[in-house]
Scaffold this motif. Structure first.
Motif, PDB file in Angstrom:
ATOM      1  N   LEU A  35       0.844  -1.202   0.000  1.00  0.00           N
ATOM      2  CA  LEU A  35       0.000   0.000   0.000  1.00  0.00           C
ATOM      3  C   LEU A  35       0.876   1.247   0.000  1.00  0.00           C
ATOM      4  CD1 LEU A  35      -2.825   1.257   0.302  1.00  0.00           C
ATOM      5  CD2 LEU A  35      -2.701   0.817   2.758  1.00  0.00           C
ATOM      6  N   ASP A  36       1.899   1.226   0.836  1.00  0.00           N
ATOM      7  CA  ASP A  36       2.791   2.373   0.964  1.00  0.00           C
ATOM      8  C   ASP A  36       3.566   2.635  -0.332  1.00  0.00           C
ATOM      9  OD1 ASP A  36       4.076   4.440   2.336  1.00  0.00           O
ATOM     10  OD2 ASP A  36       5.734   3.135   2.904  1.00  0.00           O
TER      11      ASP A  36
ATOM     12  N   GLU B 207       1.428   4.103  -2.946  1.00  0.00           N
ATOM     13  CA  GLU B 207       1.201   5.539  -2.713  1.00  0.00           C
ATOM     14  C   GLU B 207       2.242   6.371  -3.455  1.00  0.00           C
ATOM     15  OE1 GLU B 207      -1.207   7.152  -1.044  1.00  0.00           O
ATOM     16  OE2 GLU B 207      -2.204   5.273  -0.557  1.00  0.00           O
TER      17      GLU B 207
ATOM     18  N   ILE C  43       1.194   6.776  -6.961  1.00  0.00           N
ATOM     19  CA  ILE C  43       0.140   7.792  -7.092  1.00  0.00           C
ATOM     20  C   ILE C  43       0.778   9.185  -7.050  1.00  0.00           C
ATOM     21  CG2 ILE C  43      -1.945   8.781  -6.043  1.00  0.00           C
ATOM     22  CD1 ILE C  43      -2.449   5.962  -4.805  1.00  0.00           C
TER      23      ILE C  43
ATOM     24  N   GLY D 170       9.463   4.763   3.213  1.00  0.00           N
ATOM     25  CA  GLY D 170       8.740   3.565   2.814  1.00  0.00           C
ATOM     26  C   GLY D 170       9.604   2.566   2.071  1.00  0.00           C
TER      27      GLY D 170
ATOM     28  N   LEU E   4      -8.238  -2.985  -2.295  1.00  0.00           N
ATOM     29  CA  LEU E   4      -9.515  -2.252  -2.256  1.00  0.00           C
ATOM     30  C   LEU E   4      -9.312  -0.790  -1.869  1.00  0.00           C
ATOM     31  CD1 LEU E   4     -11.895  -4.802  -0.545  1.00  0.00           C
ATOM     32  CD2 LEU E   4     -12.291  -3.712  -2.762  1.00  0.00           C
ATOM     33  N   SER E   5      -8.427  -0.543  -0.888  1.00  0.00           N
ATOM     34  CA  SER E   5      -8.150   0.833  -0.466  1.00  0.00           C
ATOM     35  C   SER E   5      -7.646   1.652  -1.642  1.00  0.00           C
ATOM     36  CB  SER E   5      -7.078   0.874   0.623  1.00  0.00           C
ATOM     37  OG  SER E   5      -7.483   0.123   1.727  1.00  0.00           O
ATOM     38  N   LEU E   6      -6.744   1.046  -2.412  1.00  0.00           N
ATOM     39  CA  LEU E   6      -6.162   1.750  -3.554  1.00  0.00           C
ATOM     40  C   LEU E   6      -7.207   1.963  -4.649  1.00  0.00           C
ATOM     41  CD1 LEU E   6      -2.800  -0.205  -3.631  1.00  0.00           C
ATOM     42  CD2 LEU E   6      -3.040   2.240  -3.150  1.00  0.00           C
TER      43      LEU E   6
ATOM     44  N   ILE F 237     -10.573   1.858  -4.612  1.00  0.00           N
ATOM     45  CA  ILE F 237     -11.710   2.727  -4.331  1.00  0.00           C
ATOM     46  C   ILE F 237     -11.240   4.123  -3.927  1.00  0.00           C
ATOM     47  CG2 ILE F 237     -13.727   3.053  -2.824  1.00  0.00           C
ATOM     48  CD1 ILE F 237     -14.019  -0.020  -2.861  1.00  0.00           C
ATOM     49  N   GLY F 238     -10.111   4.197  -3.220  1.00  0.00           N
ATOM     50  CA  GLY F 238      -9.616   5.489  -2.744  1.00  0.00           C
ATOM     51  C   GLY F 238      -8.999   6.363  -3.814  1.00  0.00           C
ATOM     52  N   THR F 239      -8.518   5.747  -4.895  1.00  0.00           N
ATOM     53  CA  THR F 239      -7.914   6.509  -5.982  1.00  0.00           C
ATOM     54  C   THR F 239      -8.470   6.011  -7.311  1.00  0.00           C
ATOM     55  OG1 THR F 239      -5.919   6.418  -4.619  1.00  0.00           O
ATOM     56  CG2 THR F 239      -5.698   7.475  -6.748  1.00  0.00           C
ATOM     57  N   PRO F 240      -9.725   6.365  -7.597  1.00  0.00           N
ATOM     58  CA  PRO F 240     -10.379   5.793  -8.783  1.00  0.00           C
ATOM     59  C   PRO F 240      -9.817   6.308 -10.112  1.00  0.00           C
ATOM     60  CG  PRO F 240     -11.823   7.371  -7.695  1.00  0.00           C
ATOM     61  CD  PRO F 240     -10.607   7.236  -6.826  1.00  0.00           C
TER      62      PRO F 240
ATOM     63  N   MET G  26      -3.092   8.554   3.899  1.00  0.00           N
ATOM     64  CA  MET G  26      -2.419   7.247   3.789  1.00  0.00           C
ATOM     65  C   MET G  26      -0.939   7.408   3.471  1.00  0.00           C
ATOM     66  SD  MET G  26      -4.858   4.780   3.976  1.00  0.00           S
ATOM     67  CE  MET G  26      -5.409   3.621   2.766  1.00  0.00           C
TER      68      MET G  26
ATOM     69  N   THR H 262       3.114   6.983   4.760  1.00  0.00           N
ATOM     70  CA  THR H 262       3.770   5.836   5.397  1.00  0.00           C
ATOM     71  C   THR H 262       3.354   5.718   6.870  1.00  0.00           C
ATOM     72  OG1 THR H 262       5.654   6.089   3.941  1.00  0.00           O
ATOM     73  CG2 THR H 262       6.004   4.769   5.909  1.00  0.00           C
TER      74      THR H 262
ATOM     75  N   ILE I 192      -0.349   4.735   7.305  1.00  0.00           N
ATOM     76  CA  ILE I 192      -0.548   3.304   7.053  1.00  0.00           C
ATOM     77  C   ILE I 192      -0.082   2.492   8.259  1.00  0.00           C
ATOM     78  CG2 ILE I 192       0.182   1.346   5.623  1.00  0.00           C
ATOM     79  CD1 ILE I 192       0.390   3.376   3.268  1.00  0.00           C
TER      80      ILE I 192
ATOM     81  N   ARG J 224      -5.329   1.969   6.849  1.00  0.00           N
ATOM     82  CA  ARG J 224      -6.048   1.058   5.951  1.00  0.00           C
ATOM     83  C   ARG J 224      -7.259   0.460   6.656  1.00  0.00           C
ATOM     84  NH1 ARG J 224      -3.357  -4.488   4.263  1.00  0.00           N
ATOM     85  NH2 ARG J 224      -4.140  -4.932   6.345  1.00  0.00           N
TER      86      ARG J 224
ATOM     87  N   LEU K  10      -9.946   3.110   6.832  1.00  0.00           N
ATOM     88  CA  LEU K  10     -10.633   3.260   5.544  1.00  0.00           C
ATOM     89  C   LEU K  10     -11.588   2.092   5.305  1.00  0.00           C
ATOM     90  CD1 LEU K  10      -9.153   4.594   2.279  1.00  0.00           C
ATOM     91  CD2 LEU K  10     -10.391   2.459   2.184  1.00  0.00           C
TER      92      LEU K  10
ATOM     93  N   LEU L 145     -15.615   2.048   4.538  1.00  0.00           N
ATOM     94  CA  LEU L 145     -16.189   1.342   3.380  1.00  0.00           C
ATOM     95  C   LEU L 145     -17.270   0.356   3.815  1.00  0.00           C
ATOM     96  CD1 LEU L 145     -13.406   0.112   0.926  1.00  0.00           C
ATOM     97  CD2 LEU L 145     -15.249   1.726   0.480  1.00  0.00           C
TER      98      LEU L 145
ATOM     99  N   LEU M 150     -15.379   8.701  -1.206  1.00  0.00           N
ATOM    100  CA  LEU M 150     -14.282   8.333  -0.315  1.00  0.00           C
ATOM    101  C   LEU M 150     -12.985   8.376  -1.110  1.00  0.00           C
ATOM    102  CD1 LEU M 150     -13.360   7.226   2.445  1.00  0.00           C
ATOM    103  CD2 LEU M 150     -13.776   4.939   1.558  1.00  0.00           C
ATOM    104  N   ARG M 151     -12.009   9.110  -0.576  1.00  0.00           N
ATOM    105  CA  ARG M 151     -10.723   9.194  -1.243  1.00  0.00           C
ATOM    106  C   ARG M 151      -9.623   8.926  -0.237  1.00  0.00           C
ATOM    107  NH1 ARG M 151     -13.345   9.151  -5.007  1.00  0.00           N
ATOM    108  NH2 ARG M 151     -13.620  10.626  -6.713  1.00  0.00           N
ATOM    109  N   GLN M 152      -8.510   8.461  -0.742  1.00  0.00           N
ATOM    110  CA  GLN M 152      -7.348   8.387   0.122  1.00  0.00           C
ATOM    111  C   GLN M 152      -6.297   9.312  -0.465  1.00  0.00           C
ATOM    112  OE1 GLN M 152      -4.390   5.880  -0.443  1.00  0.00           O
ATOM    113  NE2 GLN M 152      -4.756   6.221  -2.616  1.00  0.00           N
TER     114      GLN M 152
END
Lengths: 192, 122
Positions: free
Chosen positions: A9-10, A13, A16, A71, A120-122, A124-127, B36, B38, B41, B46, B49, B53, B66-68
């Motif tokens: 995840l990190d 990021e 992104i 990270g 899912l976090s990625l 939905i969070g960054t569509p 989100m 380092t 997280i 996570r 979030l 959801l 919802l955004r991260q």
């Protein structure tokens, strides 16, 4: 970090932040060769060699003008502690591919953890990003590319509760199904 | 909008229409942003979030965006969650565990009452 999925995840990021429009996450567990591979590949702005050196070794460099996170070094250290390592292939303007390898059975190898929640976090969070997950356990694979879902939804938000439910089920079932079958297969190979 | 002369013009027209639609859409929606970076997280962003959801899914909440995002710059305060109800000021919540996140969803997002005890104070 307690799980490799949190590291993923990190690292994603960073993709992104680098302005990527497409990010591919690959997790490959090969129990026969006792290897676990994780890679994150993006088409973001990439890094030049100088910046790459800072990113890999933030405490060694004398440069202090650019702020970088921890990270990448954290994951690199985790991989090296498990007879593995990290490579980063990056080209300015083209993108970055970060690959880490672990000895799968190493005692210090963190659990993969909740890969479904990370993805899912990625997703939905960054569509705005095209997300691809390729998860492989031995010969079994689960491949998910969100572009098809987004095409069908045609602008409908992913945070619609029905969409959340669909995505959660698809991704969780895909990953869990693989875990069960893939590991059984690994065990069978090992004993045959 | 001037006359459409090319495919490029057409594309721009469509993009502008899309932007207006998005602005309209977002004006009537609740925006939730989870930090989100380092540290976020590592502090459990996570799970926070995911709790949001799951709440949206279970309660069938409509009109939630919802955004991260990366590090929100409030060190020692992670996980950080920003909530903006339609036509209201943004509220910044800090140290939001999954349990607190569910409370925020219930009381603030659904009920309209800000949970001041969890709001960031300078």
């Amino acid at each position: 970090m307690r799980e490799l999925s949190l590291h993923i995840l990190d690292i994603a990021e960073n993709s992104i932040s680098a302005g990527a429009s497409k990010v591919e996450i690959l997790v490959k567990e090969d129990t026969l060769n006792d290897e676990l591979w994780i890679s994150v590949k993006d088409n973001g702005k990439g890094m030049d060699e100088e910046f790459l050196a800072i990113v890999m070794n933030p405490f060694v460099t004398s440069r202090t003008t650019r702020k970088v996170g921890l990270g990448i070094p954290l994951l690199k250290q985790a991989a090296e502690a498990c007879n593995g390592g990290m490579t980063i292939d990056s080209q300015p303007g083209k993108g970055t591919e970060l690959t880490t390898k672990f000895q799968d059975s190493h005692i210090d190898r963190m659990p993969l953890g909740n890969l479904a929640d990370t993805f899912l976090s990625l997703l939905i969070g960054t569509p705005g990003v095209n997300w691809v997950l390729h998860y492989q356990v031995n010969d079994q694979t689960f491949h998910f590319d969100d572009s098809e879902v987004k095409r069908v939804l045609d602008g409908m938000p992913l945070t619609d509760y029905r969409v959340i439910e669909y995505l959660t089920n698809t991704i969780q079932n895909g990953i869990n199904g693989l875990n069960e079958n893939g590991f059984k297969q690994g065990v069978n190979h090992a004993y045959n | 909008m001037p006359t459409i002369n090319s495919v490029e013009d057409l594309k721009r027209l469509r993009e502008e229409a899309q932007k207006i639609k998005e602005m309209r859409d977002q004006a009537g929606k609740t925006q939730i942003v989870v930090g989100m970076g380092t540290i976020g997280i590592a502090a459990g962003a996570r799970e926070t979030l995911k709790a949001i959801l799951t709440f949206v899914e279970e309660k069938n909440l409509p009109d939630i965006i919802l955004r991260q995002t990366g590090n929100l710059g409030l060190s020692g305060m992670d996980p950080v969650v920003k909530v903006t109800l339609p036509n209201q000021e943004e509220v910044v919540y800090v140290k939001v565990s999954p349990n607190i996140a569910r409370k925020i969803m219930q009381d603030h997002v659904v009920g309209g009452n800000v949970l001041t005890e969890y709001v960031f104070k300078e």
